[in-house]
Design a protein around this motif. Structure first.
Motif, PDB file in Angstrom:
ATOM      1  N   ASN A 150       0.044   5.552  -0.144  1.00  0.00           N
ATOM      2  CA  ASN A 150      -0.987   6.552  -0.333  1.00  0.00           C
ATOM      3  C   ASN A 150      -2.280   6.164  -0.480  1.00  0.00           C
ATOM      4  O   ASN A 150      -3.135   6.536  -1.183  1.00  0.00           O
ATOM      5  CB  ASN A 150      -0.576   7.474  -1.509  1.00  0.00           C
ATOM      6  N   LYS A 151      -2.510   5.040   0.378  1.00  0.00           N
ATOM      7  CA  LYS A 151      -3.893   4.320   0.153  1.00  0.00           C
ATOM      8  C   LYS A 151      -4.434   3.666  -0.959  1.00  0.00           C
ATOM      9  O   LYS A 151      -5.418   3.483  -1.171  1.00  0.00           O
ATOM     10  CB  LYS A 151      -4.945   5.334   0.705  1.00  0.00           C
ATOM     11  N   ASN A 185       0.691  -1.154   0.152  1.00  0.00           N
ATOM     12  CA  ASN A 185      -0.081  -0.032   0.027  1.00  0.00           C
ATOM     13  C   ASN A 185       0.979   1.148  -0.042  1.00  0.00           C
ATOM     14  O   ASN A 185       1.928   1.255   0.745  1.00  0.00           O
ATOM     15  CB  ASN A 185      -1.037   0.009   1.307  1.00  0.00           C
TER      16      ASN A 185
END
Length: 531
Positions: A229-230, A227
């Motif tokens: 930055n989301k 993952n």
């Protein structure tokens, strides 16, 4: 002095001139012949050696110039010359583009072919030079110091220049192959000249030299998921061999603790015994062409021992050969030239009473054809493999690991040490071919069982000698190993390796000293080596 192929104005020579110049140079090399009968004369031997070295320098410069001009990947530029798919294209423009495309494709093909020939010529020269360096020895009359030709200076270390030349009987050389290796890069021509059984023998030698060792890991490829930055990111990552045992730690260090490895692949290198394609080809051609000479010398006598009617066999061969070279004056549309030739062979065999009308060959002829086929497969086919297998075995047996790593040899690009997988090649023994070579060609190929295990033993002994500072005569050491491990008589060892009994016995004592030390001093010496 190195040559640089440039125009009078200093820029790199254009492709056409470079190709023409290289082709002309290779053609001139092909016109020069090596006369084996003169190699025992130092003046001739020295001139051939110097000539080959000068030619090698020029060939290397050709290769460098070609590499600099992109000959290694000549087709890459062709992507620029395709037909555009944007807008309407007239037939005339399409035709013009096609002509341009063909022109650049032909030019790219010419670049690839000439570079291929130059590389082949370079490796053939290395083989020839390695053989010559092993073949001759030069001795100073004043101090009796012995040099190889590549070690020779104008003056000896004793400041004298009075030398004598003699043949190195215990050297690893096979100069008989020199007239046949593709010094002019003409390997395709030489392969096409081989007999039918010669081509089979060529394939066998190539496969032996291509024997690969168990691969060592070169890179590690991983598909990872993490993952950032989301966002969920899936990525392929390649790590070099340094991270073989720590790839998980390295991936977490780079992409965080929550990274997941979805797929993992180890990429391995699998080096061959002779780890270069052109060298393998040149060696195979040289040994097979030499084998064909041997066969032609003894073929008639060998066949007479097994063939009952030589006249009919020769007549059969003549009919087959005539049909191969014949062309029909007229063929129907439904006929093929192969069918026509088969029919011609059938008619001529019946006419010569070598075949009856029912299509059966004469019984004696049929039996003789089978006998000849057996002789070709069991003897003719195996002469070149027998010779090169024995020469490589002897080379490993009578040279140090350091020499195999650092110095040129008759086998360029040979592995300094081979593993169990590669040693399987030495489990093969061609008994009938070796018998012919020993009895009719005065070879001294020893009947050794489990040659692969003997080599394994040699490599182990080398480990014992490592860092010992013991002065080893490696040719005598090879003879000593065969005497101890293969039960080869001392007389046969002396005869084969051209070493006196005393020097072989000295190496036997050295083996015993490092392998099983008896005295307290020997044990202390080995402890010092280990520490």
């Amino acid at each position: 002095m190195r040559h640089r192929f440039k125009s009078p104005h200093g820029e790199l020579m254009d492709s056409n001139r470079l190709i023409n110049k290289a082709e002309e140079y290779l053609k001139n090399i092909s016109l020069e012949k090596i006369d084996l009968s003169k190699l025992n004369d130092f003046e001739y031997y020295n001139s051939i050696y110097n000539q080959l070295n000068k030619q090698l320098e020029v060939l290397i410069d050709f290769r460098e110039s070609m590499d600099n001009q992109g000959y290694t990947s000549p087709y890459r530029s062709l992507s620029k010359y395709g037909i555009s798919t944007v807008g309407d294209i007239s037939a005339e423009e399409a035709s013009e583009t096609y002509r341009h495309n063909q022109y650049f494709r032909l030019k790219a093909s010419a670049k690839k072919n000439i570079l291929d020939r130059v590389k082949s010529a370079i490796d053939a020269h290395k083989i020839a030079i390695g053989n010559l360096e092993e073949y001759g020895l030069i001795q100073c009359h004043n101090c009796n110091k012995i040099y190889k030709i590549n070690e020779l200076e104008e003056e000896c270390s004793c400041n004298k220049t009075d030398y004598s030349f003699f043949i190195n009987d215990s050297g690893n050389h096979r100069i008989e192959i020199l007239p046949f290796i593709p010094l002019a890069g003409d390997y395709m021509v030489k392969i096409s000249e081989l007999t039918s059984w010669g081509r089979e023998s060529f394939k066998k030698v190539i496969n032996m030299l291509k024997q690969e060792r168990k691969g060592s890991v070169k890179t590690v490829s991983l598909i990872i998921r993490y993952n950032e930055n989301k966002k969920l990111i899936r990525k392929r990552v390649t790590l070099d061999s340094y991270y073989i045992d720590s790839y998980e730690e390295e991936i977490r260090k780079r992409y965080g603790k929550n990274v997941r490895i979805e797929a993992l692949q180890f990429h391995r290198t699998k080096p061959a015994i002779i780890n270069d394609k052109n060298t393998r080809t040149a060696l195979a051609i040289g040994y097979v062409k030499h084998a064909e000479l041997i066969v032609n010398k003894h073929k008639e006598d060998l066949l007479k021992e097994k063939i009952r009617n030589m006249d009919n066999l020769n007549k059969y061969d003549e009919i087959i050969e005539n049909a191969k070279n014949a062309n029909p004056q007229y063929l129907d549309e439904t006929d093929s030239i192969d069918d026509w030739r088969d029919e011609k062979i059938n008619r001529d065999l019946i006419k010569s009473e070598l075949k009856n009308k029912d299509g059966r060959l004469n019984r004696t002829l049929e039996s003789d054809l089978k006998s000849r086929d057996r002789i070709e497969k069991s003897i003719f086919l195996n002469i070149a493999p027998s010779l090169i297998l024995w020469d490589i075995f002897k080379y490993y047996l009578t040279s140090s690991n350091d020499k195999r790593k650092r110095h040129s040899s008759p086998f360029p690009y040979i592995r300094s040490e081979i593993d169990r997988q590669q040693r399987k090649v030495f489990q093969i023994t061609y008994t009938k071919a070796i018998k012919l070579l020993n009895e009719r060609e005065q070879e001294n190929i020893l009947p050794i069982n489990e040659m692969d295990l003997i080599l394994h033993k040699k490599f182990k002994i080398e480990e014992h000698f490592k860092n010992s500072n013991m002065k080893i005569d490696y040719v005598a050491l090879g003879a000593a190993i065969l005497h101890k491990e293969a039960n080869i008589t001392m007389n046969n060892c002396v005869k084969t390796f051209k070493k006196d009994k005393e020097s072989i016995e000295k190496e036997i004592n050295n083996i015993d000293t490092v392998a099983k030390p008896k005295s307290t001093k020997s044990k202390m010496f080995l402890d010092l080596i280990k520490t």
